[in-house]
Enzyme design. Sequence first.
Site, short mmCIF file in Angstrom:
data_model
loop_
_atom_site.label_atom_id
_atom_site.label_comp_id
_atom_site.label_asym_id
_atom_site.label_seq_id
_atom_site.Cartn_x
_atom_site.Cartn_y
_atom_site.Cartn_z
CB ALA A 32 13.89 17.71 -9.81
CG LEU A 33 11.50 16.28 -15.54
CD1 LEU A 33 11.33 15.55 -16.88
CD2 LEU A 33 11.37 17.79 -15.75
CG HIS A 37 8.50 19.77 -14.78
ND1 HIS A 37 8.90 19.32 -13.56
CD2 HIS A 37 9.01 21.02 -14.90
CE1 HIS A 37 9.64 20.24 -12.95
NE2 HIS A 37 9.71 21.29 -13.74
CD GLN A 61 16.51 30.02 -13.80
OE1 GLN A 61 16.68 29.88 -15.02
NE2 GLN A 61 15.36 29.73 -13.23
N GLY A 149 4.70 27.26 -17.46
CA GLY A 149 3.62 27.12 -16.47
C GLY A 149 3.23 28.45 -15.86
CG ASP A 152 7.64 29.42 -12.21
OD1 ASP A 152 8.16 29.69 -11.12
OD2 ASP A 152 7.50 28.26 -12.63
CD GLN A 155 10.22 31.09 -15.72
OE1 GLN A 155 11.24 31.13 -15.06
NE2 GLN A 155 9.62 29.95 -16.00
CB SER A 187 7.57 23.28 -6.60
OG SER A 187 8.91 23.72 -6.51
CB SER A 188 11.97 20.74 -8.82
OG SER A 188 11.47 20.62 -10.13
#
Length: 282
Positions: A32-33, A37, A61, A149, A152, A155, A187-188
Amino acid sequence: MRVYEKRLDIERDVADLHKQNKSIGFVPTMGALHHGHLALVQKAIDQNQVVIVSIFVNPTQFNNSEDLVNYPRTLDSDVVLLSNLSKAIIVFAPKPEEIYGSKNNSLKYDFNGLEHEMEGRFRPGHFDGVGTVLKHLFTIVSPTKAYFGEKDFQQLQIVKKLVEIEKMSVKIIGCPIYREDSGLALSSRNKRLNKKQLQESPLIYKTLKQVKNDFGTKSVIDLIDWVSEQFKSNETLELEYFEIAKVSNLKSIKRKRKNTKYRAFIAVFAGEVRLIDNIALN
Ligand code: AMP
């Protein structure tokens, strides 16, 4: 465009690329770019001879099964977006069996406490899932550099730790947060917001910017209270957490200290859709 579904097929290509001493830039995504991204992919194109993008909605996840089911999946249009950047990009879009075999099991990781903060507290098991899928993907793709990115941010710190723990040679590159003109972080999941939620969501970044502005003059406790008030008076958005944390270990603080780098982190629900964002404070 080459789009691989099978692990063995892409591994064969990767082995050939290594024989030719080509540098491989890797961008792992869940598809869902959007332009956030694509900015990562562009950076990978600029810095490497070959670029591989994975598109894989990683089941391990997700701590919420509805979120997994509703996560947008748009492979065909994702491939078009990537081919507009470069037809030479290699896409890896596996089914879960290719990564996990018959059972979607996570490994258990100790990321030196990073995994217990913020997202880890509200999404139990999330970072084990992230660590596990990236270990598999890094093994398959064997990249020179991999791009993540700051959207996040937690992450990103955990991935740096993962590479240390697993003794992998990939260099992890962090990239800035890309936003809508309204300030809402791309965001997707934004695809799932209704009109009202889209209208209200820019409050998230507006609040973070004000916190950054006031960080030098107000106490941490006052800032936390102020943020909480902003969301109490909003009927569309529900604050899950707001924290000011040390960049070095992501532990939240109640008081600032000199010569320490801080960042503010936020998670908000717009209906069922969970949005996260963060900002550097000093
Ligand atoms: P995802 O598909 O959500 O797993 O994201 C794939 C990669 O894109 C992760 O490294 C994200 O941090 C990054 N990313 C997602 N949204 C943004 C954004 N708005 N700005 C910068 N990077 C992003």
